[in-house]
Design a protein around this motif. Structure first.
Motif, short mmCIF file in Angstrom:
data_model
loop_
_atom_site.label_atom_id
_atom_site.label_comp_id
_atom_site.label_asym_id
_atom_site.label_seq_id
_atom_site.Cartn_x
_atom_site.Cartn_y
_atom_site.Cartn_z
N VAL A 15 81.50 -6.89 -35.99
CA VAL A 15 82.12 -7.82 -36.92
C VAL A 15 82.99 -7.07 -37.93
CG1 VAL A 15 81.66 -9.57 -38.68
CG2 VAL A 15 80.25 -9.47 -36.62
N GLU A 18 86.23 -6.43 -36.32
CA GLU A 18 87.02 -7.67 -36.25
C GLU A 18 87.68 -7.96 -37.59
OE1 GLU A 18 88.79 -10.05 -34.07
OE2 GLU A 18 86.87 -9.72 -33.05
N ALA A 90 91.59 -16.33 -39.76
CA ALA A 90 90.27 -16.39 -39.12
C ALA A 90 89.36 -17.18 -40.05
CB ALA A 90 89.72 -14.98 -38.92
N VAL A 92 85.62 -17.98 -41.38
CA VAL A 92 84.28 -17.41 -41.47
C VAL A 92 83.34 -18.48 -42.02
CG1 VAL A 92 82.82 -15.58 -42.41
CG2 VAL A 92 85.26 -15.13 -41.94
N ILE A 115 84.27 -16.78 -37.04
CA ILE A 115 83.19 -15.81 -37.24
C ILE A 115 82.03 -16.54 -37.91
CG2 ILE A 115 82.51 -13.64 -38.32
CD1 ILE A 115 85.46 -12.80 -38.28
N ASN A 116 80.88 -16.47 -37.29
CA ASN A 116 79.69 -17.20 -37.72
C ASN A 116 78.68 -16.20 -38.26
OD1 ASN A 116 77.32 -18.79 -37.77
ND2 ASN A 116 77.09 -18.76 -35.55
N GLY A 127 80.30 -19.75 -32.94
CA GLY A 127 81.49 -18.97 -33.22
C GLY A 127 82.03 -18.21 -32.03
N VAL A 129 82.66 -15.12 -32.66
CA VAL A 129 81.88 -13.93 -33.00
C VAL A 129 80.70 -14.42 -33.83
CG1 VAL A 129 81.88 -11.71 -34.16
CG2 VAL A 129 83.95 -12.50 -33.01
N ASN A 130 79.47 -14.11 -33.39
CA ASN A 130 78.27 -14.63 -34.04
C ASN A 130 77.42 -13.49 -34.59
OD1 ASN A 130 78.43 -17.62 -33.22
ND2 ASN A 130 78.65 -16.58 -31.26
#
Length: 334
Positions: A15, A18, A90, A92, A115-116, A127, A129-130
């Motif tokens: 993350v 990212e 992005a 979040v 993003i989660n 997400g 990305v989690n």
């Protein structure tokens, strides 16, 4: 919404990479935000800004005014509408077990990377990305570790925001989610400049008389159901009018209900008024963990933790009581 990584869990370093690779972010948290949601939102915003990122915070206008306990947080810059360059940002989500806990259409549109960042055990991994750590006491704990991975300096303003998340989501460090990791992070935040006494007073001792009148009315009307297993309070529109309090002043009432001897589940039902939301909110607490209240909340579109959860509904109290009793007794085998 794209699904580049599907339901995969990401680590802190993934993350962080990212985040480093992107310049613009929109941060949001769940509706009816609590201390962890707001502290994580503000803390991460300060981290990203420090790193030279373009960060904006979003909460729907209907979430304001915030509960009196959290109004000292510096959230004046929160957006209530999508920024013009939304397509370049992005998104979040912080402290959201599922994407419907911030039910705003533009946040779930295709195109933006999602993003989660969360700690709820029932997170749906919605997400791209989690970063979901169910072992963390709160989302603020995860944001702190992400900040360290990003090389951010934990300034007094970052520390103060994240400390609010820690102290509120652990029940002043009393809940079972409190562990050594939680205390180590709390110590690091204090060393970074958290004014502990002032924070405690702002959260718990700046109480308007109107709130005390509302609490009094709520406690005077405590109900017991299903042989005392369910302890219930109902805050009505009439209670707000009689006490002079707003619905945002119900924070903390549920804790009194949870402490009633013999109860297994505490439920606070409160009318929400006309702010483009459901008619009422139901907050649930499990007194000793025997009942998973998050499972009850999920049946009505809500969620949360095993011992603390909630949902919004248009059901009347006469419909809610049988539903809650049936769910509690079914889990207990009573």
């Amino acid at each position: 919404m794209s699904k580049a990584t599907g339901l995969a869990l990401a680590g802190i370093e993934q993350v962080a990479a990212e985040v480093r690779s992107r310049d613009r972010f929109l941060l949001t948290a769940h509706e009816g935000p609590d201390g962890d949601a707001l502290g994580s939102l503000l803390g991460l915003h300060h981290v990203l800004t420090q790193l030279g990122k373009d960060s904006v915070m979003f909460m729907a206008a209907k979430e304001f005014p915030l509960p009196i306990e959290y109004r000292f947080l510096a959230l004046e810059e929160v957006f209530h509408e999508p920024p013009a360059d939304m397509a370049d940002r992005a998104v979040v989500f912080l402290d959201c077990g599922n994407i419907d806990r911030m039910p705003v259409g533009f946040l779930s549109e295709d195109g933006s990377l999602v993003i989660n960042i969360d700690h709820h055990h029932d997170n749906t991994l919605f997400g791209d990305v989690n970063l979901v750590d169910v072992g963390a006491s709160c989302t603020a704990e995860i944001v702190y570790e992400l900040a360290i991975a990003l090389g951010a300096k934990i300034t007094p303003e970052i520390a103060a925001a994240l400390y609010v998340g820690l102290v509120t989501d652990t029940g002043k460090f009393m809940y079972e989610n409190t562990d050594a990791r939680t205390h180590r992070i709390a110590a690091a935040l204090i060393e970074a400049g958290v004014p502990v006494d002032e924070t405690y007073r702002r959260l718990y001792e700046h109480v308007p008389i109107e709130k005390l009148r509302l609490v009094s009315r709520a406690l005077d009307g405590i109900q017991h159901h299903c042989d005392g297993l369910l302890v219930l309070g109902y805050v009505t529109a009439g209670d707000y009018a009689a006490s002079g309090a707003g619905e945002e002043m119900t924070e903390g009432i549920i804790d009194f209900l949870r402490s009633v001897e013999g109860g297994k589940v505490a439920a606070l039902i409160r009318d929400l008024g006309d702010r483009d939301r459901a008619a009422r909110k139901v907050s649930l607490r499990s007194s000793d963990g025997e009942v998973d209240v998050s499972a009850i909340a999920r049946k009505r579109g809500g969620g949360g933790h095993k011992r603390a959860a909630g949902f919004s509904t248009d059901l009347e109290i006469g419909e809610l009581i049988p539903f809650l009793c049936a769910e509690v007794t079914a889990q207990l085998g009573a």
